[in-house]
Design a protein around this motif. Structure first.
Motif, PDB file in Angstrom:
ATOM      1  N   ARG A  23       1.963   6.530   3.729  1.00 58.86           N
ATOM      2  CA  ARG A  23       0.969   5.750   4.457  1.00 58.86           C
ATOM      3  C   ARG A  23       1.665   4.629   5.223  1.00 58.86           C
ATOM      4  O   ARG A  23       2.544   3.953   4.693  1.00 58.86           O
ATOM      5  N   GLY A  25       1.823   1.103   6.438  1.00 60.31           N
ATOM      6  CA  GLY A  25       1.250  -0.156   5.983  1.00 60.31           C
ATOM      7  C   GLY A  25       0.733  -0.996   7.144  1.00 60.31           C
ATOM      8  O   GLY A  25       1.086  -0.783   8.304  1.00 60.31           O
ATOM      9  N   GLU A  26      -0.091  -1.970   6.806  1.00 56.21           N
ATOM     10  CA  GLU A  26      -0.646  -2.882   7.817  1.00 56.21           C
ATOM     11  C   GLU A  26       0.460  -3.598   8.598  1.00 56.21           C
ATOM     12  O   GLU A  26       0.285  -3.934   9.761  1.00 56.21           O
ATOM     13  N   ASP A  27       1.596  -3.820   7.934  1.00 61.41           N
ATOM     14  CA  ASP A  27       2.711  -4.508   8.584  1.00 61.41           C
ATOM     15  C   ASP A  27       3.656  -3.548   9.303  1.00 61.41           C
ATOM     16  O   ASP A  27       4.712  -3.934   9.789  1.00 61.41           O
ATOM     17  N   SER A  29       5.224  -0.997   7.877  1.00 66.91           N
ATOM     18  CA  SER A  29       6.242  -0.444   6.988  1.00 66.91           C
ATOM     19  C   SER A  29       5.816   0.909   6.429  1.00 66.91           C
ATOM     20  O   SER A  29       4.630   1.206   6.326  1.00 66.91           O
ATOM     21  N   VAL A  30       6.819   1.718   6.105  1.00 62.24           N
ATOM     22  CA  VAL A  30       6.605   3.037   5.504  1.00 62.24           C
ATOM     23  C   VAL A  30       7.591   3.171   4.353  1.00 62.24           C
ATOM     24  O   VAL A  30       8.782   2.908   4.527  1.00 62.24           O
ATOM     25  N   GLU A  31       7.101   3.590   3.200  1.00 60.23           N
ATOM     26  CA  GLU A  31       7.983   3.836   2.062  1.00 60.23           C
ATOM     27  C   GLU A  31       8.246   5.339   2.023  1.00 60.23           C
ATOM     28  O   GLU A  31       7.344   6.134   1.814  1.00 60.23           O
TER      29      GLU A  31
END
Length: 76
Positions: A23, A25-27, A29-31
């Motif tokens: 997913r 992220g709002e910022d 970022s992706v893990e």
């Protein structure tokens, strides 16, 4: 089997690659799962180049390989 013993050699083409859902992220970022990074030959701490390859694709490449291709072939 080699000499009557099971071979323990690992062959990359024998790896079953499964997609992983991630997913954004709002910022921004992706893990990315460690298994996906490992399959791609990427290790923690490596410098990477990230770029869009169009149609919703984002590419991560080892920085030294990306720079080499850019200098030698003019493309990432």
């Amino acid at each position: 089997m080699v000499n009557g013993k099971r071979s323990t050699l690992w062959h990359p083409e024998a790896v079953i690659r499964e997609p992983a859902e991630v997913r954004l992220g709002e910022d921004g970022s992706v893990e990315i799962p460690l298994g996906v990074l490992t399959e791609g030959g990427l290790n923690p701490g490596m410098l990477l180049v990230a770029y869009s390859d169009g149609d919703g694709r984002v590419v991560l490449r080892q920085q030294e390989n990306a720079i080499r291709d850019l200098l030698e072939r003019g493309v990432l």
